[in-house]
Design a protein around this motif. Structure first.
Motif, PDB file in Angstrom:
ATOM      1  N   ARG A  93       8.192  46.920  -4.969  1.00  0.00           N
ATOM      2  CA  ARG A  93       7.670  45.977  -3.983  1.00  0.00           C
ATOM      3  C   ARG A  93       8.822  45.453  -3.135  1.00  0.00           C
ATOM      4  NH1 ARG A  93       5.075  40.192  -4.728  1.00  0.00           N
ATOM      5  NH2 ARG A  93       6.851  40.002  -6.132  1.00  0.00           N
ATOM      6  N   VAL A  94       8.524  45.127  -1.872  1.00  0.00           N
ATOM      7  CA  VAL A  94       9.496  44.521  -0.966  1.00  0.00           C
ATOM      8  C   VAL A  94       8.978  43.138  -0.595  1.00  0.00           C
ATOM      9  CG1 VAL A  94      10.689  44.690   1.246  1.00  0.00           C
ATOM     10  CG2 VAL A  94      10.202  46.770  -0.071  1.00  0.00           C
ATOM     11  N   VAL A  95       9.840  42.120  -0.783  1.00  0.00           N
ATOM     12  CA  VAL A  95       9.451  40.735  -0.508  1.00  0.00           C
ATOM     13  C   VAL A  95      10.529  40.068   0.326  1.00  0.00           C
ATOM     14  CG1 VAL A  95       8.131  40.559  -2.652  1.00  0.00           C
ATOM     15  CG2 VAL A  95      10.543  39.876  -2.624  1.00  0.00           C
ATOM     16  N   ASP A  96      10.179  38.917   0.929  1.00  0.00           N
ATOM     17  CA  ASP A  96      11.186  38.140   1.648  1.00  0.00           C
ATOM     18  C   ASP A  96      11.801  37.115   0.692  1.00  0.00           C
ATOM     19  OD1 ASP A  96       9.355  36.063   1.382  1.00  0.00           O
ATOM     20  OD2 ASP A  96       8.683  36.172   3.465  1.00  0.00           O
ATOM     21  N   GLU A  97      12.660  36.264   1.231  1.00  0.00           N
ATOM     22  CA  GLU A  97      13.380  35.317   0.370  1.00  0.00           C
ATOM     23  C   GLU A  97      12.458  34.269  -0.240  1.00  0.00           C
ATOM     24  OE1 GLU A  97      17.818  35.004   2.154  1.00  0.00           O
ATOM     25  OE2 GLU A  97      16.215  34.544   3.596  1.00  0.00           O
ATOM     26  N   ALA A  98      11.256  34.104   0.332  1.00  0.00           N
ATOM     27  CA  ALA A  98      10.265  33.174  -0.229  1.00  0.00           C
ATOM     28  C   ALA A  98       9.344  33.872  -1.222  1.00  0.00           C
ATOM     29  CB  ALA A  98       9.441  32.545   0.891  1.00  0.00           C
ATOM     30  N   GLY A  99       9.549  35.157  -1.483  1.00  0.00           N
ATOM     31  CA  GLY A  99       8.725  35.893  -2.420  1.00  0.00           C
ATOM     32  C   GLY A  99       7.455  36.462  -1.827  1.00  0.00           C
ATOM     33  N   LEU A 100       7.290  36.361  -0.504  1.00  0.00           N
ATOM     34  CA  LEU A 100       6.091  36.880   0.149  1.00  0.00           C
ATOM     35  C   LEU A 100       6.238  38.370   0.430  1.00  0.00           C
ATOM     36  CD1 LEU A 100       5.462  33.993   2.720  1.00  0.00           C
ATOM     37  CD2 LEU A 100       4.422  34.303   0.450  1.00  0.00           C
ATOM     38  N   ALA A 101       5.126  39.095   0.339  1.00  0.00           N
ATOM     39  CA  ALA A 101       5.132  40.539   0.555  1.00  0.00           C
ATOM     40  C   ALA A 101       5.538  40.878   1.985  1.00  0.00           C
ATOM     41  CB  ALA A 101       3.754  41.117   0.255  1.00  0.00           C
ATOM     42  N   VAL A 102       6.280  41.953   2.145  1.00  0.00           N
ATOM     43  CA  VAL A 102       6.719  42.421   3.458  1.00  0.00           C
ATOM     44  C   VAL A 102       6.054  43.762   3.732  1.00  0.00           C
ATOM     45  CG1 VAL A 102       8.665  43.108   4.893  1.00  0.00           C
ATOM     46  CG2 VAL A 102       8.939  41.249   3.238  1.00  0.00           C
ATOM     47  N   PRO A 103       5.060  43.802   4.609  1.00  0.00           N
ATOM     48  CA  PRO A 103       4.432  45.086   4.961  1.00  0.00           C
ATOM     49  C   PRO A 103       5.292  45.858   5.960  1.00  0.00           C
ATOM     50  CG  PRO A 103       3.392  43.325   6.186  1.00  0.00           C
ATOM     51  CD  PRO A 103       4.406  42.672   5.285  1.00  0.00           C
ATOM     52  N   ASP A 104       5.014  47.149   6.064  1.00  0.00           N
ATOM     53  CA  ASP A 104       5.617  47.994   7.092  1.00  0.00           C
ATOM     54  C   ASP A 104       7.145  48.059   6.997  1.00  0.00           C
ATOM     55  OD1 ASP A 104       5.239  49.742   9.236  1.00  0.00           O
ATOM     56  OD2 ASP A 104       5.701  48.189  10.706  1.00  0.00           O
ATOM     57  N   ALA A 105       7.674  47.885   5.789  1.00  0.00           N
ATOM     58  CA  ALA A 105       9.126  48.010   5.599  1.00  0.00           C
ATOM     59  C   ALA A 105       9.465  49.454   5.231  1.00  0.00           C
ATOM     60  CB  ALA A 105       9.615  47.069   4.513  1.00  0.00           C
ATOM     61  N   ARG A 106      10.550  49.967   5.769  1.00  0.00           N
ATOM     62  CA  ARG A 106      11.016  51.306   5.414  1.00  0.00           C
ATOM     63  C   ARG A 106      11.830  51.213   4.133  1.00  0.00           C
ATOM     64  NH1 ARG A 106      15.657  54.790   8.358  1.00  0.00           N
ATOM     65  NH2 ARG A 106      16.664  52.780   7.971  1.00  0.00           N
ATOM     66  N   VAL A 107      11.553  52.109   3.189  1.00  0.00           N
ATOM     67  CA  VAL A 107      12.183  52.062   1.867  1.00  0.00           C
ATOM     68  C   VAL A 107      12.873  53.396   1.609  1.00  0.00           C
ATOM     69  CG1 VAL A 107      11.796  51.749  -0.608  1.00  0.00           C
ATOM     70  CG2 VAL A 107      10.401  50.489   1.036  1.00  0.00           C
ATOM     71  N   ARG A 108      14.050  53.321   1.010  1.00  0.00           N
ATOM     72  CA  ARG A 108      14.769  54.548   0.655  1.00  0.00           C
ATOM     73  C   ARG A 108      15.366  54.398  -0.736  1.00  0.00           C
ATOM     74  NH1 ARG A 108      19.903  57.342   3.830  1.00  0.00           N
ATOM     75  NH2 ARG A 108      20.010  59.221   2.554  1.00  0.00           N
ATOM     76  N   PHE A 109      15.119  55.395  -1.596  1.00  0.00           N
ATOM     77  CA  PHE A 109      15.689  55.431  -2.948  1.00  0.00           C
ATOM     78  C   PHE A 109      16.885  56.374  -2.956  1.00  0.00           C
ATOM     79  CE2 PHE A 109      16.104  57.656  -7.002  1.00  0.00           C
ATOM     80  CZ  PHE A 109      16.244  56.599  -7.894  1.00  0.00           C
ATOM     81  N   VAL A 110      17.960  55.953  -3.604  1.00  0.00           N
ATOM     82  CA  VAL A 110      19.152  56.787  -3.777  1.00  0.00           C
ATOM     83  C   VAL A 110      19.497  56.789  -5.259  1.00  0.00           C
ATOM     84  CG1 VAL A 110      21.585  57.097  -3.227  1.00  0.00           C
ATOM     85  CG2 VAL A 110      20.011  56.315  -1.466  1.00  0.00           C
ATOM     86  N   GLY A 111      19.424  57.957  -5.885  1.00  0.00           N
ATOM     87  CA  GLY A 111      19.692  58.061  -7.311  1.00  0.00           C
ATOM     88  C   GLY A 111      21.166  58.200  -7.620  1.00  0.00           C
ATOM     89  N   GLU A 112      21.526  57.847  -8.848  1.00  0.00           N
ATOM     90  CA  GLU A 112      22.887  58.018  -9.350  1.00  0.00           C
ATOM     91  C   GLU A 112      22.807  58.517 -10.783  1.00  0.00           C
ATOM     92  OE1 GLU A 112      25.781  55.003  -8.651  1.00  0.00           O
ATOM     93  OE2 GLU A 112      24.921  54.377  -6.730  1.00  0.00           O
ATOM     94  N   GLY A 113      23.948  58.912 -11.327  1.00  0.00           N
ATOM     95  CA  GLY A 113      23.963  59.458 -12.674  1.00  0.00           C
ATOM     96  C   GLY A 113      23.201  60.769 -12.723  1.00  0.00           C
TER      97      GLY A 113
END
Length: 580
Positions: A93-113
């Motif tokens: 989930r992506v939230v703002d500093e108040a804990g509210l949901a942020v729609p339409d955010a671009r997300v990218r995962f980068v693995g390690e190990g």
């Protein structure tokens, strides 16, 4: 040798000798100040100028050599779709500093190990949740060892956030901690010239004074980097500038102008997340030689390289250190863009690029006399005997041939007023999606989108580039000297915020990795959501092959034409494919 052959040979020898003698006499004849043409010299004019100056060569007047290219080509190796696309399903989930949901955010995962070469992208839904497929290009299953990774997210408001490195369970589906987006910072301000008036066309730069975590764009199998953030902008006609979407923190701010001077020192600015911060910048100019470059039609010549040399034909002393291992104040290695900027600043003492009004300046010069030179095509203009602090000089170059026009937005038809225009060498006139425009550069201000190029002959290739657009080229063949062509247009194609609605055999494609290929290279990627939508980001208009590999190994493909629009949604029906 008989007499008939001897007479012509003697005649040829005498003609060559006479020509050599005439050249020896004429080579020291004073040349006129101003344009390099056939006008007679002024007998009461300045002393002869030196024609052979090893410190100032023709290449020194090529604007493309004198300023970094904002277009960066990152062409990958040909991509082969793996036989089996091993994946790890990552949710969170992506939230703002108040804990509210942020729609339409671009997300990218980068693995390690053990997940070191696994990455994936997606967008959040209305509830701020995302599910993405992280995969690798080698078709290799997850290795042994600890699995870990991070998630980075950003939204249309410029807010960014990144999770801490998180150890993950050895499962095919994992949950990540919330990504918290911090409010972005904004720096605004105004630049004043030494007289207190607004300074237009000034390059303003900001650089973070601490490092920030960042993931390079357009690359797979990368690690999170700690980098110093830098941006550049050009002041408008009010002398104002604006930087948005900055990470909150301390920045150093500086300003430079090819005519008005520079800020005496970089000032520190604290940019909070709560409100925009204002900064006033005052330019100073000391010991200057300034002026303007005009053509023979009386019009200013923007983007011309001007150089200054002393009485000995040499430029002012400028330190040119080896920057291969240059580091900043905190010990971090300088990036390519910062090295380019540093080289230009170190060279600023003997080179200037004219602004949109054809103006230039050199500052901090010792006592003269100084010689100012510019060259546009084969036309050269020189003014000698200049002392610092004197009136503006005027350099006039012959407009033997003229190309003129406007750069426009291909979708709206409106002029684009900040862009880079350069004359390319070679014959490569094809722009591909691998040609990306760097948004960190400052782009010259060009009112009305107007441009002019002087004295280009033969086969000419022009390229315009601006942030938010694909680069565009204009090729003109067989241009003759003296030819004039007006009303030329270069249309920049806006990058398209693309949404693909993907289906296979009438069913939506849910939570599957999707690839956009161009000429067998992987350019963009995304993961479909529960409704079968994939959003690969800002895509250059072109024809692409869409590929997908289902969990059971079924290969799917289709072809799409991305339009030259700021946003578009395309319906894509995939079919089975054997293409690798």
């Amino acid at each position: 040798m008989n007499q008939r052959m001897l007479v012509p040979a003697v005649a040829i020898f005498l003609a060559l000798a006479a020509g050599l003698g005439l050249w020896l006499v004429l080579r020291d004849t004073p040349s006129p100040i101003g344009t390099k043409d056939d006008r007679p010299a002024d007998p009461d004019g300045p002393p002869p100028r030196k024609r052979d100056n090893p410190a100032v060569a023709a290449r020194d007047f090529d604007p493309a050599v004198s300023q970094p290219d904002p277009v960066q080509a990152q062409r990958p190796e040909p991509f082969r779709t793996p036989e089996k696309l091993h994946r790890v399903e990552v949710s969170g989930r992506v939230v703002d500093e108040a804990g509210l949901a942020v729609p339409d955010a671009r997300v990218r995962f980068v693995g390690e190990g053990a997940l070191g070469d696994y990455t994936g992208t997606a967008h959040t839904d209305a509830g701020g949740r995302y599910t993405l497929a992280a995969w690798n290009t080698r078709g290799r299953a997850v290795g042994s060892g600890q699995r870990s990774g991070r998630v980075l997210a950003d939204d249309p408001l410029g807010r960014q956030g990144i999770t801490a490195l998180t150890n993950l369970a050895a499962e095919d589906a994992v949950d990540m901690p919330d990504v918290v987006l911090a409010a972005s910072a904004e720096i605004r301000g105004r630049v004043q010239d030494p007289s207190g008036g607004p300074a237009a066309g000034v390059t303003v730069s900001v650089r973070s004074m601490t490092t920030h975590e960042s993931i390079p764009e357009g690359q797979r199998s990368v690690r999170v980097q700690h980098v110093y953030l830098s941006r550049a902008a050009t002041t408008d006609h009010r002398g104002e500038f604006r930087f948005v979407g900055l990470r909150p923190g301390r920045y150093s701010l500086g300003a430079e102008s090819s005519y008005f001077g520079h800020a005496p020192q970089r000032q520190e600015v604290e940019a909070p997340a709560s409100r925009p911060v204002w900064a006033d910048v005052n330019l100073t100019a000391t010991a200057w030689v300034r002026g303007v470059v005009r053509d023979s039609d009386g019009r200013p010549v923007p983007g011309a390289v001007v150089r200054v040399t002393g009485a000995d034909g040499r430029p002012p002393a400028v330190r040119a250190p080896d920057l291969s291992n240059a580091r900043d104040e905190a010990g971090g290695v300088l990036g390519t863009s910062r090295k380019d900027d540093l080289r230009l600043r170190l060279n600023a003492g003997n080179m200037a690029l004219t602004d949109d009004q054809g103006r230039f300046g050199f500052f901090g010069l010792a006592a003269g006399p100084w010689t100012v030179t510019t060259r546009v095509g084969e036309s050269e203009a020189v003014v000698e005997g200049q002392e610092p602090g004197g009136p503006d000089v005027v350099l006039v170059v012959q407009a033997d041939s003229v190309l003129a026009g406007v750069v426009r937005d291909a979708e709206t038809g409106r002029p684009v007023e900040q862009f880079d225009l350069r004359l390319l060498r070679g014959s490569q006139d094809k722009v591909t999606p691998y040609d990306r425009v760097s948004a960190e550069r400052a782009f010259p201000l060009r009112p009305g989108g107007e441009w002019r190029v002087l004295n280009a002959t033969g086969s000419v290739l022009l390229r315009a580039s601006a942030p938010g657009y694909a680069p565009a080229t204009l090729k003109l063949d067989d241009l003759a000297a003296g030819q004039r062509r007006d009303n030329l247009e270069i249309r920049l194609l806006p990058l398209c915020s693309l949404t693909l609605n993907l289906s296979f055999e009438g069913a939506r494609l849910e939570f599957e990795p999707v690839m956009l290929m161009f000429e067998r290279g992987l350019v963009y990627e995304s993961t479909t959501d529960a409704a079968g939508r994939a959003r690969p980001g800002q895509v250059m208009p072109a024809r692409y092959e869409v590929r997908a590999v289902l969990r059971d190994g079924t290969r799917l493909a289709a072809t799409v034409d991305v339009p030259a629009r700021a946003a578009a949604t395309l319906e894509v029906a995939l079919i089975r494919s054997t293409e690798k």
